[in-house]
Design a protein around this motif. Structure first.
Motif, short mmCIF file in Angstrom:
data_model
loop_
_atom_site.label_atom_id
_atom_site.label_comp_id
_atom_site.label_asym_id
_atom_site.label_seq_id
_atom_site.Cartn_x
_atom_site.Cartn_y
_atom_site.Cartn_z
N GLN A 147 0.83 -1.21 0.00
CA GLN A 147 0.00 0.00 0.00
C GLN A 147 0.86 1.26 0.00
N GLN A 148 1.96 1.21 0.75
CA GLN A 148 2.87 2.36 0.79
C GLN A 148 3.52 2.58 -0.57
N THR A 151 1.29 4.24 -3.44
CA THR A 151 1.07 5.69 -3.49
C THR A 151 2.00 6.38 -4.48
N PHE A 152 3.16 5.77 -4.75
CA PHE A 152 4.10 6.35 -5.70
C PHE A 152 3.78 5.94 -7.13
N GLU A 154 0.48 5.51 -8.15
CA GLU A 154 -0.83 6.07 -8.48
C GLU A 154 -0.80 7.20 -9.51
N ALA A 162 -6.29 3.70 -10.54
CA ALA A 162 -5.81 3.97 -9.19
C ALA A 162 -6.83 3.50 -8.15
N SER A 163 -8.11 3.76 -8.42
CA SER A 163 -9.16 3.34 -7.50
C SER A 163 -9.24 1.82 -7.42
N ARG A 166 -6.20 0.56 -5.36
CA ARG A 166 -6.39 0.76 -3.91
C ARG A 166 -7.39 -0.22 -3.34
#
Length: 209
Positions: A147-148, A151-152, A154, A162-163, A166
């Motif tokens: 998850q971390q 973010t890069f 996305e 992106a949705s 996630r």
């Protein structure tokens, strides 16, 4: 003529056997210790290696923007292990592509390779989380790291992608279940559900895999 004696008692067969067994036990112990240490080092990279990718990415792009060759080579040194690992086992040529783009001070080209690196590393970690699904904390750590990293990635995706990415990672975390507290609130892990979440993630970022 009387026989001479050195004062040393001959070693019995029982003593010899005992010494041999102890030597074997020590050797086996050393081998097991080496194996455990090797596994620990591998897991250290698996669980926390994303810090190298994140810090290395930021350092590399800053060096390219500043056209600072010394900082650029330092950033490449930091990125070498995780990127070369992926190049060796998953995507041949990945490291060479990053070297070429970075040393040409090609920001778009470097970002493209870094995005692919992040997508591949997330996918690899998700697969490992499924392999370790019965070891809740280890699997959870892997998914949280994903998850971390995501973010890069996305910004390189469409809003829909992106949705979807996630949502897939959130679903992967839920699929791991929960050990509860002293058995209260315990939820069993669901490998098939995790497999579907991984498939959904791959679909969302397929252009980078």
């Amino acid at each position: 003529m009387p026989s001479t004696s050195t004062g040393t008692k001959p070693t019995s067969s029982r003593q010899t056997t005992w010494i041999t067994n102890r030597a074997i036990e020590c050797l086996v112990g050393l081998v097991l210790a080496w194996a455990v240490m090797g596994t620990a080092r591998a897991y250290t990279y698996t669980a926390t290696g994303e810090n190298v990718l994140i810090s290395g990415r930021q350092a590399l792009l800053s060096a390219i923007e500043a056209r600072d060759n010394v900082a650029l080579e330092e950033a490449l040194d930091d990125l070498n292990e995780p990127v070369d690992f992926l190049a060796s086992w998953i995507r041949p040529g990945l490291w060479d592509e990053l070297l070429e783009a970075a040393r040409d001070y090609d920001t778009p080209g470097s970002i493209k390779v870094l995005n692919q690196t992040f997508a591949l590393d997330i996918d690899r970690r998700l697969s490992e989380a499924r392999m370790y699904i019965l070891q809740h904390q280890k699997a959870k750590t892997l998914v949280v790291r994903c998850q971390q990293l995501f973010t890069f990635l996305e910004p390189a995706l469409t809003t829909t992608q992106a949705s979807q990415g996630r949502d897939a990672l959130n679903e992967a975390l839920v699929a791991l279940g929960s050990p509860g507290v002293f058995g209260v609130g315990e939820e069993s892990p669901d490998s098939e559900r995790l497999g579907r979440a991984i498939a959904d993630f791959r679909h969302a970022v397929q252009s980078w895999l």
